[in-house]
Design a protein around this motif. Structure first.
Motif, PDB file in Angstrom:
ATOM      1  N   LYS A 136       0.833  -1.205   0.000  1.00 65.27           N
ATOM      2  CA  LYS A 136       0.000   0.000   0.000  1.00 65.27           C
ATOM      3  C   LYS A 136       0.870   1.257   0.000  1.00 65.27           C
ATOM      4  O   LYS A 136       0.595   2.215  -0.725  1.00 65.27           O
ATOM      5  N   ILE A 137       1.921   1.269   0.795  1.00 65.32           N
ATOM      6  CA  ILE A 137       2.817   2.421   0.856  1.00 65.32           C
ATOM      7  C   ILE A 137       3.472   2.659  -0.497  1.00 65.32           C
ATOM      8  O   ILE A 137       3.501   3.794  -0.994  1.00 65.32           O
ATOM      9  N   ILE A 138       3.988   1.613  -1.112  1.00 62.06           N
ATOM     10  CA  ILE A 138       4.640   1.749  -2.419  1.00 62.06           C
ATOM     11  C   ILE A 138       3.642   2.240  -3.464  1.00 62.06           C
ATOM     12  O   ILE A 138       3.950   3.136  -4.257  1.00 62.06           O
ATOM     13  N   GLN A 139       2.442   1.704  -3.442  1.00 59.71           N
ATOM     14  CA  GLN A 139       1.409   2.116  -4.394  1.00 59.71           C
ATOM     15  C   GLN A 139       1.073   3.597  -4.230  1.00 59.71           C
ATOM     16  O   GLN A 139       1.003   4.340  -5.215  1.00 59.71           O
ATOM     17  N   VAL A 140       0.859   4.040  -3.006  1.00 55.75           N
ATOM     18  CA  VAL A 140       0.510   5.443  -2.755  1.00 55.75           C
ATOM     19  C   VAL A 140       1.665   6.358  -3.130  1.00 55.75           C
ATOM     20  O   VAL A 140       1.462   7.405  -3.753  1.00 55.75           O
ATOM     21  N   GLN A 178      11.512   7.845  13.572  1.00 57.15           N
ATOM     22  CA  GLN A 178      11.475   9.222  14.053  1.00 57.15           C
ATOM     23  C   GLN A 178      11.463  10.223  12.894  1.00 57.15           C
ATOM     24  O   GLN A 178      12.215  11.200  12.876  1.00 57.15           O
ATOM     25  N   LEU A 179      10.581   9.966  11.933  1.00 51.42           N
ATOM     26  CA  LEU A 179      10.474  10.828  10.760  1.00 51.42           C
ATOM     27  C   LEU A 179       9.650  12.070  11.087  1.00 51.42           C
ATOM     28  O   LEU A 179       8.806  12.054  11.976  1.00 51.42           O
ATOM     29  N   ASP A 180       9.897  13.134  10.334  1.00 49.34           N
ATOM     30  CA  ASP A 180       9.087  14.345  10.441  1.00 49.34           C
ATOM     31  C   ASP A 180       7.683  14.042   9.950  1.00 49.34           C
ATOM     32  O   ASP A 180       7.430  13.001   9.324  1.00 49.34           O
ATOM     33  N   HIS A 181       6.780  14.990  10.196  1.00 44.02           N
ATOM     34  CA  HIS A 181       5.386  14.782   9.779  1.00 44.02           C
ATOM     35  C   HIS A 181       5.291  14.564   8.270  1.00 44.02           C
ATOM     36  O   HIS A 181       4.593  13.661   7.813  1.00 44.02           O
ATOM     37  N   PHE A 182       5.974  15.394   7.483  1.00 43.90           N
ATOM     38  CA  PHE A 182       5.987  15.221   6.030  1.00 43.90           C
ATOM     39  C   PHE A 182       7.375  14.801   5.582  1.00 43.90           C
ATOM     40  O   PHE A 182       8.369  15.394   5.987  1.00 43.90           O
ATOM     41  N   VAL A 183       7.414  13.770   4.736  1.00 46.60           N
ATOM     42  CA  VAL A 183       8.657  13.243   4.189  1.00 46.60           C
ATOM     43  C   VAL A 183       8.427  13.009   2.701  1.00 46.60           C
ATOM     44  O   VAL A 183       7.316  12.676   2.281  1.00 46.60           O
ATOM     45  N   LYS A 184       9.478  13.172   1.912  1.00 50.08           N
ATOM     46  CA  LYS A 184       9.350  12.959   0.475  1.00 50.08           C
ATOM     47  C   LYS A 184       8.911  11.519   0.208  1.00 50.08           C
ATOM     48  O   LYS A 184       9.436  10.565   0.793  1.00 50.08           O
ATOM     49  N   ALA A 185       7.967  11.382  -0.705  1.00 53.46           N
ATOM     50  CA  ALA A 185       7.442  10.062  -1.063  1.00 53.46           C
ATOM     51  C   ALA A 185       8.555   9.145  -1.559  1.00 53.46           C
ATOM     52  O   ALA A 185       8.564   7.950  -1.253  1.00 53.46           O
ATOM     53  N   GLN A 186       9.497   9.695  -2.308  1.00 49.39           N
ATOM     54  CA  GLN A 186      10.608   8.883  -2.827  1.00 49.39           C
ATOM     55  C   GLN A 186      11.429   8.302  -1.688  1.00 49.39           C
ATOM     56  O   GLN A 186      11.846   7.149  -1.740  1.00 49.39           O
ATOM     57  N   THR A 187      11.644   9.072  -0.633  1.00 47.54           N
ATOM     58  CA  THR A 187      12.401   8.596   0.526  1.00 47.54           C
ATOM     59  C   THR A 187      11.669   7.445   1.205  1.00 47.54           C
ATOM     60  O   THR A 187      12.274   6.418   1.534  1.00 47.54           O
ATOM     61  N   ILE A 188      10.371   7.614   1.417  1.00 45.44           N
ATOM     62  CA  ILE A 188       9.582   6.566   2.063  1.00 45.44           C
ATOM     63  C   ILE A 188       9.570   5.307   1.215  1.00 45.44           C
ATOM     64  O   ILE A 188       9.761   4.192   1.724  1.00 45.44           O
ATOM     65  N   LYS A 189       9.351   5.470  -0.078  1.00 49.15           N
ATOM     66  CA  LYS A 189       9.318   4.311  -0.978  1.00 49.15           C
ATOM     67  C   LYS A 189      10.642   3.551  -0.922  1.00 49.15           C
ATOM     68  O   LYS A 189      10.653   2.317  -0.810  1.00 49.15           O
ATOM     69  N   THR A 190      11.747   4.264  -0.955  1.00 53.28           N
ATOM     70  CA  THR A 190      13.065   3.623  -0.892  1.00 53.28           C
ATOM     71  C   THR A 190      13.255   2.889   0.423  1.00 53.28           C
ATOM     72  O   THR A 190      13.757   1.747   0.447  1.00 53.28           O
TER      73      THR A 190
END
Length: 72
Positions: free
Chosen positions: A8-12, A54-66
């Protein structure tokens, strides 16, 4: 992290990046509808995001996907 959440995370992330570019940021709420229909999955995402990494509230989608693709 269970496979259902990982997929789901990768898809979003892919959808958000396709719509708004690679610099788009998101929060873990982006993976859920406004209706809290799966509190366990929401808590799993929140724990991974807030407690484990311990991520910030908003993080780049590319970072999360990786991070998810690399099982971080």
């Amino acid at each position: 992290m269970r496979d259902e959440l990982r997929a789901k995370i990768i898809q979003v992330c892919n959808k958000k990046m396709a719509a708004k570019g690679d610099n788009v940021g998101l929060s873990f709420y982006a993976f859920f509808a406004n209706k809290n229909d799966d509190p366990e999955l929401l808590m799993e995402a929140a724990t991974w995001w807030i407690h484990t990494h311990q991520l910030d509230h908003f993080v780049k989608a590319q970072t999360i996907k990786t991070m998810v693709e690399n099982n971080m």
